[in-house]
Design an enzyme around this catalytic site. Sequence first.
Site, mmCIF file in Angstrom:
data_model
loop_
_atom_site.group_PDB
_atom_site.id
_atom_site.type_symbol
_atom_site.label_atom_id
_atom_site.label_comp_id
_atom_site.label_asym_id
_atom_site.label_seq_id
_atom_site.Cartn_x
_atom_site.Cartn_y
_atom_site.Cartn_z
ATOM 1 N N THR A 5 -0.067 -27.290 17.918
ATOM 2 C CA THR A 5 0.812 -27.492 19.067
ATOM 3 C C THR A 5 0.965 -26.177 19.790
ATOM 4 O O THR A 5 0.483 -25.150 19.322
ATOM 5 C CB THR A 5 2.194 -28.003 18.612
ATOM 6 O OG1 THR A 5 2.887 -28.487 19.747
ATOM 7 C CG2 THR A 5 3.012 -26.934 17.943
ATOM 8 N N ALA A 161 -3.038 -25.663 27.730
ATOM 9 C CA ALA A 161 -3.635 -26.994 27.544
ATOM 10 C C ALA A 161 -5.060 -27.063 28.086
ATOM 11 O O ALA A 161 -5.878 -27.844 27.591
ATOM 12 C CB ALA A 161 -2.764 -28.056 28.214
ATOM 13 N N CYS A 164 -6.865 -24.699 24.912
ATOM 14 C CA CYS A 164 -6.717 -25.042 23.494
ATOM 15 C C CYS A 164 -6.880 -26.543 23.282
ATOM 16 O O CYS A 164 -6.127 -27.334 23.844
ATOM 17 C CB CYS A 164 -5.343 -24.590 22.998
ATOM 18 S SG CYS A 164 -5.014 -25.047 21.286
ATOM 19 N N THR A 167 -3.771 -28.651 22.160
ATOM 20 C CA THR A 167 -2.624 -28.669 23.063
ATOM 21 C C THR A 167 -2.931 -29.607 24.216
ATOM 22 O O THR A 167 -4.004 -29.512 24.809
ATOM 23 C CB THR A 167 -2.355 -27.245 23.608
ATOM 24 O OG1 THR A 167 -2.125 -26.366 22.504
ATOM 25 C CG2 THR A 167 -1.160 -27.214 24.540
#
EC number: 3.4.25.2
Length: 176
Positions: A5, A161, A164, A167
């Site tokens: 996360t 985002a 990664c 994410t």
Amino acid sequence: MFHATTIVAVRKGGKVAVAGDGQVTFGQNTIIKKGARKIRRLYKDSVLAGFAGSVADAITLFEKFEGKLEEYHGNLQRAAVELAKDWRTDRILRRLEALLIVADKENLLIISGSGEVIEPDDGVAAIGSGGPYALAAARALVRHTSMEAEDIAREALAVAAEICVYTNDNIIVERL
């Protein structure tokens, strides 16, 4: 294990914002949830807390931390230090795998299971798999724009985002 996360927190202009993505990943290659809430309001809505790591472990830590906040009447720094001490020394708690970012109107802290309570120098913190990307983006935006804390947190997470794979762009932002 469920993990991966990104949580980012920004303190700027007397405001603080904590943003988290919604993705929950099982193992290395399976997304099992896109809209998880990884940020909570604690202690009479005066504290924001976000987690990265095992969901079950984070929930346990949120409960412990909220108990510490109650015990120390909302004193974030004292509650964080006491949680970190317990987390590090308790035989059960020290096995928990998570990191926490906690913030109130005056403080922004990262709490780890190895006993660290870290207050960033620049009012920006990020944890999780996309943390380094979100941290870099947030620092650049704090330094070179007039954006508000909430907008910086949201944009920094959006950048993470894009980079990664753990994410996503289902971003939730809480602010004080």
